[in-house]
Design a protein around this motif. Structure first.
Motif, PDB file in Angstrom:
ATOM      1  N   GLY A 278      67.573  22.799 102.113  1.00  0.00           N
ATOM      2  CA  GLY A 278      68.217  24.055 101.785  1.00  0.00           C
ATOM      3  C   GLY A 278      68.508  24.208 100.319  1.00  0.00           C
ATOM      4  N   ARG A 279      68.314  23.163  99.546  1.00  0.00           N
ATOM      5  CA  ARG A 279      68.501  23.261  98.100  1.00  0.00           C
ATOM      6  C   ARG A 279      67.394  24.083  97.441  1.00  0.00           C
ATOM      7  NH1 ARG A 279      73.716  21.447  97.771  1.00  0.00           N
ATOM      8  NH2 ARG A 279      73.917  19.264  98.382  1.00  0.00           N
ATOM      9  N   PHE A 280      66.250  24.215  98.100  1.00  0.00           N
ATOM     10  CA  PHE A 280      65.141  24.967  97.534  1.00  0.00           C
ATOM     11  C   PHE A 280      65.390  26.473  97.650  1.00  0.00           C
ATOM     12  CE2 PHE A 280      62.846  20.986  98.554  1.00  0.00           C
ATOM     13  CZ  PHE A 280      62.242  20.765  97.323  1.00  0.00           C
ATOM     14  N   ALA A 281      64.880  27.223  96.671  1.00  0.00           N
ATOM     15  CA  ALA A 281      64.947  28.682  96.744  1.00  0.00           C
ATOM     16  C   ALA A 281      64.205  29.162  97.983  1.00  0.00           C
ATOM     17  CB  ALA A 281      64.343  29.299  95.486  1.00  0.00           C
ATOM     18  N   GLN A 282      64.762  30.165  98.647  1.00  0.00           N
ATOM     19  CA  GLN A 282      64.202  30.662  99.898  1.00  0.00           C
ATOM     20  C   GLN A 282      63.431  31.969  99.739  1.00  0.00           C
ATOM     21  OE1 GLN A 282      64.742  28.736 102.873  1.00  0.00           O
ATOM     22  NE2 GLN A 282      65.402  27.342 101.232  1.00  0.00           N
ATOM     23  N   THR A 283      63.602  32.655  98.619  1.00  0.00           N
ATOM     24  CA  THR A 283      63.032  33.995  98.477  1.00  0.00           C
ATOM     25  C   THR A 283      61.812  34.083  97.573  1.00  0.00           C
ATOM     26  OG1 THR A 283      64.596  34.460  96.685  1.00  0.00           O
ATOM     27  CG2 THR A 283      65.257  35.091  98.932  1.00  0.00           C
ATOM     28  N   PHE A 284      61.547  33.039  96.783  1.00  0.00           N
ATOM     29  CA  PHE A 284      60.343  33.068  95.940  1.00  0.00           C
ATOM     30  C   PHE A 284      59.969  31.648  95.545  1.00  0.00           C
ATOM     31  CE2 PHE A 284      63.687  32.984  92.791  1.00  0.00           C
ATOM     32  CZ  PHE A 284      63.165  32.336  91.681  1.00  0.00           C
ATOM     33  N   ALA A 328      68.954  36.203  93.636  1.00  0.00           N
ATOM     34  CA  ALA A 328      68.541  37.447  92.992  1.00  0.00           C
ATOM     35  C   ALA A 328      68.697  37.327  91.477  1.00  0.00           C
ATOM     36  CB  ALA A 328      69.359  38.616  93.528  1.00  0.00           C
ATOM     37  N   ASP A 329      69.806  36.726  91.047  1.00  0.00           N
ATOM     38  CA  ASP A 329      70.042  36.500  89.622  1.00  0.00           C
ATOM     39  C   ASP A 329      69.024  35.495  89.079  1.00  0.00           C
ATOM     40  OD1 ASP A 329      71.230  36.578  87.120  1.00  0.00           O
ATOM     41  OD2 ASP A 329      72.768  35.095  87.632  1.00  0.00           O
ATOM     42  N   LEU A 330      68.749  34.464  89.873  1.00  0.00           N
ATOM     43  CA  LEU A 330      67.755  33.464  89.480  1.00  0.00           C
ATOM     44  C   LEU A 330      66.392  34.118  89.267  1.00  0.00           C
ATOM     45  CD1 LEU A 330      66.972  30.395  89.221  1.00  0.00           C
ATOM     46  CD2 LEU A 330      66.409  30.495  91.656  1.00  0.00           C
ATOM     47  N   LEU A 331      65.979  34.982  90.184  1.00  0.00           N
ATOM     48  CA  LEU A 331      64.689  35.647  90.076  1.00  0.00           C
ATOM     49  C   LEU A 331      64.632  36.527  88.828  1.00  0.00           C
ATOM     50  CD1 LEU A 331      61.905  36.396  91.140  1.00  0.00           C
ATOM     51  CD2 LEU A 331      62.998  38.092  92.621  1.00  0.00           C
ATOM     52  N   ARG A 332      65.704  37.284  88.581  1.00  0.00           N
ATOM     53  CA  ARG A 332      65.722  38.146  87.385  1.00  0.00           C
ATOM     54  C   ARG A 332      65.550  37.326  86.117  1.00  0.00           C
ATOM     55  NH1 ARG A 332      69.757  40.938  90.351  1.00  0.00           N
ATOM     56  NH2 ARG A 332      71.406  39.679  89.372  1.00  0.00           N
ATOM     57  N   LYS A 333      66.215  36.210  86.049  1.00  0.00           N
ATOM     58  CA  LYS A 333      66.113  35.375  84.849  1.00  0.00           C
ATOM     59  C   LYS A 333      64.711  34.778  84.719  1.00  0.00           C
ATOM     60  CE  LYS A 333      70.928  34.116  83.950  1.00  0.00           C
ATOM     61  NZ  LYS A 333      71.532  35.277  84.586  1.00  0.00           N
ATOM     62  N   CYS A 334      64.113  34.384  85.837  1.00  0.00           N
ATOM     63  CA  CYS A 334      62.745  33.854  85.780  1.00  0.00           C
ATOM     64  C   CYS A 334      61.758  34.929  85.344  1.00  0.00           C
ATOM     65  CB  CYS A 334      62.352  33.285  87.143  1.00  0.00           C
ATOM     66  SG  CYS A 334      63.176  31.728  87.578  1.00  0.00           S
ATOM     67  N   SER A 336      62.376  37.365  83.412  1.00  0.00           N
ATOM     68  CA  SER A 336      62.620  37.799  82.030  1.00  0.00           C
ATOM     69  C   SER A 336      61.735  37.080  81.025  1.00  0.00           C
ATOM     70  CB  SER A 336      64.094  37.544  81.668  1.00  0.00           C
ATOM     71  OG  SER A 336      64.347  36.146  81.476  1.00  0.00           O
ATOM     72  N   GLY A 337      61.224  35.910  81.404  1.00  0.00           N
ATOM     73  CA  GLY A 337      60.400  35.131  80.485  1.00  0.00           C
ATOM     74  C   GLY A 337      61.191  34.360  79.450  1.00  0.00           C
ATOM     75  N   LEU A 338      62.517  34.418  79.535  1.00  0.00           N
ATOM     76  CA  LEU A 338      63.363  33.779  78.536  1.00  0.00           C
ATOM     77  C   LEU A 338      63.821  32.386  78.937  1.00  0.00           C
ATOM     78  CD1 LEU A 338      65.656  36.810  77.603  1.00  0.00           C
ATOM     79  CD2 LEU A 338      63.639  35.973  76.376  1.00  0.00           C
ATOM     80  N   TYR A 339      63.566  32.015  80.197  1.00  0.00           N
ATOM     81  CA  TYR A 339      64.119  30.768  80.697  1.00  0.00           C
ATOM     82  C   TYR A 339      63.058  29.848  81.294  1.00  0.00           C
ATOM     83  CZ  TYR A 339      68.721  33.051  80.494  1.00  0.00           C
ATOM     84  OH  TYR A 339      69.868  33.682  80.084  1.00  0.00           O
ATOM     85  N   GLN A 340      63.343  28.560  81.190  1.00  0.00           N
ATOM     86  CA  GLN A 340      62.680  27.556  82.006  1.00  0.00           C
ATOM     87  C   GLN A 340      63.565  27.329  83.229  1.00  0.00           C
ATOM     88  OE1 GLN A 340      60.840  24.235  79.357  1.00  0.00           O
ATOM     89  NE2 GLN A 340      62.752  24.798  78.376  1.00  0.00           N
ATOM     90  N   VAL A 341      62.990  26.885  84.330  1.00  0.00           N
ATOM     91  CA  VAL A 341      63.764  26.654  85.547  1.00  0.00           C
ATOM     92  C   VAL A 341      63.377  25.311  86.152  1.00  0.00           C
ATOM     93  CG1 VAL A 341      62.091  27.864  87.031  1.00  0.00           C
ATOM     94  CG2 VAL A 341      64.484  27.642  87.771  1.00  0.00           C
ATOM     95  N   ARG A 342      64.358  24.613  86.680  1.00  0.00           N
ATOM     96  CA  ARG A 342      64.090  23.356  87.369  1.00  0.00           C
ATOM     97  C   ARG A 342      63.411  23.652  88.706  1.00  0.00           C
ATOM     98  NH1 ARG A 342      64.256  17.958  85.666  1.00  0.00           N
ATOM     99  NH2 ARG A 342      66.115  17.534  84.467  1.00  0.00           N
ATOM    100  N   ALA A 343      62.254  23.045  88.929  1.00  0.00           N
ATOM    101  CA  ALA A 343      61.505  23.286  90.154  1.00  0.00           C
ATOM    102  C   ALA A 343      60.812  22.001  90.584  1.00  0.00           C
ATOM    103  CB  ALA A 343      60.495  24.406  89.949  1.00  0.00           C
ATOM    104  N   GLN A 344      60.450  21.967  91.871  1.00  0.00           N
ATOM    105  CA  GLN A 344      59.871  20.763  92.450  1.00  0.00           C
ATOM    106  C   GLN A 344      58.978  21.146  93.625  1.00  0.00           C
ATOM    107  OE1 GLN A 344      62.745  18.123  94.328  1.00  0.00           O
ATOM    108  NE2 GLN A 344      61.572  16.318  93.733  1.00  0.00           N
ATOM    109  N   PRO A 345      57.890  20.421  93.877  1.00  0.00           N
ATOM    110  CA  PRO A 345      57.088  20.680  95.076  1.00  0.00           C
ATOM    111  C   PRO A 345      57.913  20.405  96.336  1.00  0.00           C
ATOM    112  CG  PRO A 345      55.888  19.307  93.510  1.00  0.00           C
ATOM    113  CD  PRO A 345      57.301  19.351  93.042  1.00  0.00           C
ATOM    114  N   LEU A 346      57.653  21.163  97.383  1.00  0.00           N
ATOM    115  CA  LEU A 346      58.370  20.946  98.641  1.00  0.00           C
ATOM    116  C   LEU A 346      58.108  19.560  99.230  1.00  0.00           C
ATOM    117  CD1 LEU A 346      57.947  24.383 100.478  1.00  0.00           C
ATOM    118  CD2 LEU A 346      60.057  23.422  99.561  1.00  0.00           C
ATOM    119  N   ASP A 347      56.913  19.012  98.954  1.00  0.00           N
ATOM    120  CA  ASP A 347      56.588  17.702  99.525  1.00  0.00           C
ATOM    121  C   ASP A 347      57.122  16.537  98.697  1.00  0.00           C
ATOM    122  OD1 ASP A 347      54.966  17.677  97.314  1.00  0.00           O
ATOM    123  OD2 ASP A 347      53.069  17.573  98.420  1.00  0.00           O
TER     124      ASP A 347
END
Length: 368
Positions: A278-284, A328-334, A336-347
């Motif tokens: 559940g820590r992973f983003a669910q909408t994108f 929703a705020d996370l998506l807007r910031k992503c 915008s092109g102004l931010y890097q975001v911490r991300a990881q493969p689901l596996d």
């Protein structure tokens, strides 16, 4: 090996009664040092002390020597590679109180080259040193003394310098020294079960620095950043013959894996078990050019205990870090092109790292 913050006693390349060795045009001054924690997660290796660092060393302030005059640019390099220092500034990360970073030079002593009667520590010195007999002997001695073996805590090694001749020379040296050496791509290899990558040198004299930071595949330097990121996104397999047998247990540091095929875990990530998916983003999610999917993931701030998605202003210091819990705020910031975001493969095939939406990933607005 020697990973203790401070000046070092090593004089392997010098006569007992001299701190200066001259071999042809090469001048090697004995002033080896190491900065940061003795249990680094990331080890950063410059080439040798430049004129600015040698001058800083004469001031008596040891903590200010490493990467003197280029620390903001070093932070940009670490940010571009997705290497997070947590709440530490670069100054703190290069001090005895550092928790994550270790730093030194491939050649621990100060190396300079006599060109037309003037000693120089920059320009073409790195590729020339990679091919000259004397300096290759010095590099080999430093690798054997200071980098073999790496401490169990080290997950990755960043080597500063991306000229082709320098990379080729260092790779040949490492392949000769480590039996498990394996080439990944033109800027990365594995040795001692860790991934080593070459990154732009933060020196102000590096005219390719901005091109490398931009990561444009149309630029030779930008392509090298993309190749480094690709290499860091795939955890090396640690052969059982050299896998660390003692885990680092000093809290709150991460531990090095004792299982040969287990990917190293980012120092502040939440283990992705069935109870934490559940820590992973669910909408994108995000898709790289080669089709690999990664998903923004909530991280636990080890200082505050807060669990949130983490973003960082591209190229900025810790002041640019943002934590959000609303997708929703996370998506807007992503977007915008102004931010890097911490991300990881689901596996969980690689640790959570900062990536750049819209720059080298596209946003897909549905669950991964």
């Amino acid at each position: 090996m020697t990973l203790q913050h401070g000046w070092q006693a090593c004089r392997n390349c010098h006569a007992s009664n001299s701190d200066l060795r001259v071999e042809g045009p090469w001048h090697l001054r004995a002033n080896p040092g190491y900065w940061g924690t003795s249990e680094p997660t990331v080890l950063v290796l410059g080439f040798s002390k430049g004129a600015t660092q040698i001058s800083a060393s004469q001031s008596g302030n040891f903590d200010g020597v490493a990467f003197a005059g280029m620390r903001p640019r070093l932070r940009q390099v670490l940010d571009a590679l997705g290497i997070d220092l947590g709440t530490e500034t670069v100054d703190q990360a290069l001090s005895a109180s550092s928790r994550w970073l270790g730093a030194a030079s491939l050649i621990r002593c100060g190396l300079s080259l006599d060109i037309d009667g003037k000693l120089t520590t920059s320009g073409t010195i790195m590729p020339k040193a990679a091919s000259a007999t004397f300096t290759r002997q010095v590099m080999r001695s430093c690798v054997e003394q200071h980098l073999s073996p790496l401490p169990a805590s080290v997950e990755k090694v960043v080597m500063l310098g991306t000229t082709d001749a320098y990379i080729k020379g260092v790779k040949a040296l490492m392949a000769d020294r480590f039996s498990d050496y394996r080439n990944i791509n033109e800027v990365a290899f594995t040795a001692q079960g860790r991934t080593w990558v070459f990154a732009a040198h933060p020196s102000p004299a590096n005219g390719e620095f901005k091109h490398w930071l931009g990561g444009d595949m149309g630029s030779a330097s930008g392509r090298k950043l993309q190749l480094a990121l690709k290499a860091l996104g795939s955890a090396p397999v640690v052969p059982s013959a050299i896998a660390p047998t003692v885990a680092v247990t000093k809290p709150p540091r991460p531990t090095a894996s004792s299982t040969p095929t287990q990917a190293p875990v980012a120092k502040d990530s939440i283990p992705m078990t069935s109870t934490t998916n559940g820590r992973f983003a669910q909408t994108f999610h995000l898709v790289r050019g080669d089709g690999k999917k990664v998903v923004p993931v909530m991280m636990k701030n080890k200082d505050t205990g807060r669990v949130a998605f983490r973003l960082a202003k591209q190229g900025n210091t810790k002041d640019g870090t943002v934590e959000v819990t609303d997708e929703a705020d996370l998506l807007r910031k992503c977007e915008s092109g102004l931010y890097q975001v911490r991300a990881q493969p689901l596996d969980k095939s690689s640790p959570a790292n900062f990536i750049r939406p819209l720059h080298n990933h596209r946003i897909v607005k549905n669950r991964a």
